[in-house]
Design a protein around this motif. Structure first.
Motif, PDB file in Angstrom:
ATOM      1  N   ASN A   9       0.818  -1.224   0.000  1.00 26.49           N
ATOM      2  CA  ASN A   9       0.000   0.000   0.000  1.00 26.49           C
ATOM      3  C   ASN A   9       0.851   1.273   0.000  1.00 26.49           C
ATOM      4  OD1 ASN A   9       1.034   0.047   2.565  1.00 26.49           O
ATOM      5  ND2 ASN A   9      -0.917  -0.156   3.636  1.00 26.49           N
TER       6      ASN A   9
ATOM      7  N   GLY B  78      -0.941  10.023   3.352  1.00 27.78           N
ATOM      8  CA  GLY B  78      -2.342  10.142   3.717  1.00 27.78           C
ATOM      9  C   GLY B  78      -3.002   8.773   3.765  1.00 27.78           C
ATOM     10  N   THR B  79      -2.179   7.739   3.994  1.00 25.47           N
ATOM     11  CA  THR B  79      -2.635   6.352   3.895  1.00 25.47           C
ATOM     12  C   THR B  79      -3.597   5.985   5.038  1.00 25.47           C
ATOM     13  OG1 THR B  79      -0.352   6.018   3.173  1.00 25.47           O
ATOM     14  CG2 THR B  79      -1.756   4.057   3.361  1.00 25.47           C
ATOM     15  N   THR B  80      -4.726   5.421   4.659  1.00 23.74           N
ATOM     16  CA  THR B  80      -5.680   4.936   5.661  1.00 23.74           C
ATOM     17  C   THR B  80      -5.838   3.433   5.516  1.00 23.74           C
ATOM     18  OG1 THR B  80      -7.520   5.380   4.148  1.00 23.74           O
ATOM     19  CG2 THR B  80      -6.980   7.108   5.756  1.00 23.74           C
ATOM     20  N   ARG B  81      -6.287   2.802   6.600  1.00 21.69           N
ATOM     21  CA  ARG B  81      -6.411   1.339   6.588  1.00 21.69           C
ATOM     22  C   ARG B  81      -7.826   0.943   6.163  1.00 21.69           C
ATOM     23  NH1 ARG B  81      -5.194  -2.947  11.539  1.00 21.69           N
ATOM     24  NH2 ARG B  81      -5.826  -4.786  10.352  1.00 21.69           N
ATOM     25  N   PRO B  82      -7.951   0.099   5.157  1.00 23.55           N
ATOM     26  CA  PRO B  82      -9.295  -0.279   4.693  1.00 23.55           C
ATOM     27  C   PRO B  82     -10.047  -1.035   5.801  1.00 23.55           C
ATOM     28  CG  PRO B  82      -7.599  -0.959   3.120  1.00 23.55           C
ATOM     29  CD  PRO B  82      -6.893  -0.534   4.364  1.00 23.55           C
TER      30      PRO B  82
END
Lengths: 425, 425
Positions: free
Chosen positions: B113, B421-425
């Motif tokens: 990711n 800006g990575t978010t966890r699904p």
């Protein structure tokens, strides 16, 4: 259920577990990757084949839990069903696929006198895992220990005793079929609490205790244990929104960090907002949180801007809600954020949202937490998300391992020195 | 001497040390290599310049020791002279020259990711060093902690109180001159034993205790400490002479391992001889030991061949002599050696002498000690000989660090995660 009451019995039982564990440890330490993988794959197969037996054992635990008036939420943690049993089996398959850390060379160098020195990973030895209601920990922890060459003594919650016993029996059968000692995995065969006390004093054979459960379990283990403890304490995680943060990114990341799952240790509990970003960033972020059903408790600056915010007290800065609640504090830039985290944080996971690389670098260097992040959600505080595969937990220890504890972190090393008849002058 | 008797005083004193240590830790954690080196180089200069003052302080300790009837051997450990003071200063210079472990990247990887994860070395935090008569530990331990970014609280033996205080004052002056908090190094200002108890319970601010001294000190610290302990226990080191050993090499290495210095923890205490080598290798090795003035205690096979050997009992297999005495056991090949070491060893340092690579590999893999050697003297169990530079000791812990503990082993790590800006699904 095999409940004993006399403390002498607990002492004798734990001593016998120790004797067997030490014997098994010699074989497991030197076991081939192939033998360990065979045992784990076979255990996955057996778990799938014996789903009915596992569910029957679990039904006994659930029945007893209902009779004892256990809350619905706890009953749900205890409950197994087809999907959850398949999840356990899948977990074992995943561990088979992970590289074996044992025997890997960490580093090597040669001395001027010709001595060749290397550090090579070896198992820690014998690990005690003390956990509460979740029966799946039995399979997870058992498999992680087997793969990393560690003998494990499992002490599950009394509520899940039948479930755990059913799972352990299958792990032991698989070990035996793979030519490994079945005592590589043992379940403490009594729910007597005195047995936990005996484990915590077993410095003669137990190398590490991993407690997995609520605060009171961790507190008891920390206070009483003479054996080293790898523990997970509070996760009072912070997200700091800096003046140089992209507003949309801040909104997304905070919403995810807080609300994706509120009950995990990496969930954000406190939002820190740069004073210079109050009028630009605060309300977009809070509006999104409100929209997602999150309660907001803020300081006076926050309350001034958000009519829905209630007043946060100092207690809020120290609280791990594990619920759809967030505390929001105004800080003076990155320095203020670092200070707030140093004062109130639990050194678990903190994230900065900023487009300013210099500011990010200061935060990452000076925040003294197990995991520090830049422009990422604190919910990534997880062994799987780190790519470690399965994890036995997140360590908030400072020694040995910090953050996710997977297979590699369940090993230690030995120093190998090779000479040519070399003597020391 | 500032001896206090009321336990409340000890508690208040240790709490104040903790308050100061925590403040100093923030600055030291983020200090530049240059600032730390400047402080250490300046401390070396001050120690040389103030040799007379250090010797005067030491004279007070020696006078008190004589009056108290201290043995000559212990007085010698306590004694400082020009050469020993120069040795301390040189030790600091050596630590200046070593690389700074803080900030070094251990490993890094990128997730599918896009998250970039790295593990970077950081100081452990605040370390308590509890030691006995040797005043040079004050400078060594202080300097190792400063360089590795750790604040140190030193609790020296009451016998060396004046000497230690004189040295600590110089370290603190040097820290201040380098712009670092002088509280990076503190000496417990009382010889009250209750202060040690307070340190062992100081889980709120002390991250690690390093005891350096005899068995009774280690035992007390192990039993009482709630703070993690990095300890050095027994060094019952073995040399195994295999059937495929070169006789001259075996003779040299055993003589060196036992007799180079008999009082160090890496000195060999038990010689294991392959039954198949009894008639070829045993007497050359033992003759050399006798020639060097070593007493030999052997099993019946050894006594049969060496008329000077006295009878060894099981107690001998468990004894760390630290004296010119060796126990000698006959074993059935490398398997017998591995078994003997597993039964009687202390998991410190063991060496195999053999020309057979396969046999050596088995020994190195299956002997579960901090240091395992092939064709080398156990006296190399030393941080300097490993090339680590100075060491704070040899760890017989299984967790965190095994074997020599130098600068790198005095650090832990943090996990740094960078997203977009990575978010966890």
């Amino acid at each position: 259920m095999n409940v004993l009451t006399k403390p002498e019995d607990a002492a004798a039982i734990v001593a016998e577990l120790g004797r067997r564990a030490r014997e098994a440890a010699v074989a497991l330490r030197n076991a081939s990757t192939e033998a360990k993988n065979r045992a784990l794959a076979d255990a996955a197969r057996l778990i799938r084949a014996e789903t009915a037996a596992i569910l029957a054992a679990n039904a006994k635990d659930i029945e007893a839990a209902k009779a004892a008036g256990m809350t619905e939420a706890l009953q749900d943690r205890l409950l197994l069903n087809d999907a959850r049993v398949e999840g356990m089996a899948k977990g074992l398959d995943d561990i088979v696929a992970l590289p074996d850390p044992v025997g890997a060379e960490i580093e090597s160098w040669t001395r001027p006198n010709g001595l060749a020195i290397s550090r090579v990973r070896v198992p820690i030895g014998i690990i005690g895992v003390i956990y509460e209601a979740r029966p799946n920990v039995t399979a997870d922890a058992g498999a992680l220990c087997i793969k990393s060459g560690n003998v494990v003594v499992l002490r599950g919650g009394s509520d899940s005793f039948h479930s755990s016993r059913a799972i352990v029996e299958l792990l032991r059968r698989a070990l035996k079929d793979a030519g490994l000692p079945e005592d590589c995995v043992q379940l403490v065969p009594t729910t007597d609490r005195a047995a936990v006390g005996e484990m915590l004093r077993a410095t003669g054979w137990l190398d590490l205790i991993v407690p997995r459960g609520g605060r009171s379990l961790i507190d008891r283990v920390t206070e009483e244990s003479r054996v080293p403890v790898l523990r997970h304490y509070d996760g009072i995680c912070h997200v700091y929104v800096d003046r140089d943060a992209d507003i949309a990114m801040a909104t997304d990341v905070v919403a995810n960090a807080k609300m994706r799952r509120v009950s995990v240790c990496g969930a954000a509990e406190t939002l820190l907002v740069d004073r210079a970003a109050l009028d630009t960033h605060l309300m977009p972020v809070l509006s999104k949180l409100h929209e997602l059903g999150c309660e907001v408790r803020g300081d006076s600056e926050v309350q001034k801007r958000d009519p829905k915010a209630t007043a946060a007290t100092e207690k809020d800065w120290r609280t791990e809600y594990l619920a759809p609640v967030i505390s929001v504090a105004t800080v003076d830039g990155v320095d203020g954020a670092i200070r707030h985290i140093a004062t109130f944080g639990s050194q678990h996971t903190e994230s900065i949202i900023t487009g300013n690389e210099a500011t990010a670098r200061r935060f990452l260097a000076e925040v003294d937490s197990a995991i520090v992040m830049h422009n990422a959600s604190t919910q990534f505080a997880d062994g799987g998300e780190f790519g470690l595969g399965a994890e036995i937990g997140i360590s908030t220890n400072r020694m040995h391992a910090r953050g996710p504890v997977g297979l590699v972190e369940l090993t230690t090393y030995k120093n190998i020195v090779r000479g040519k008849g070399t003597t020391r002058p």
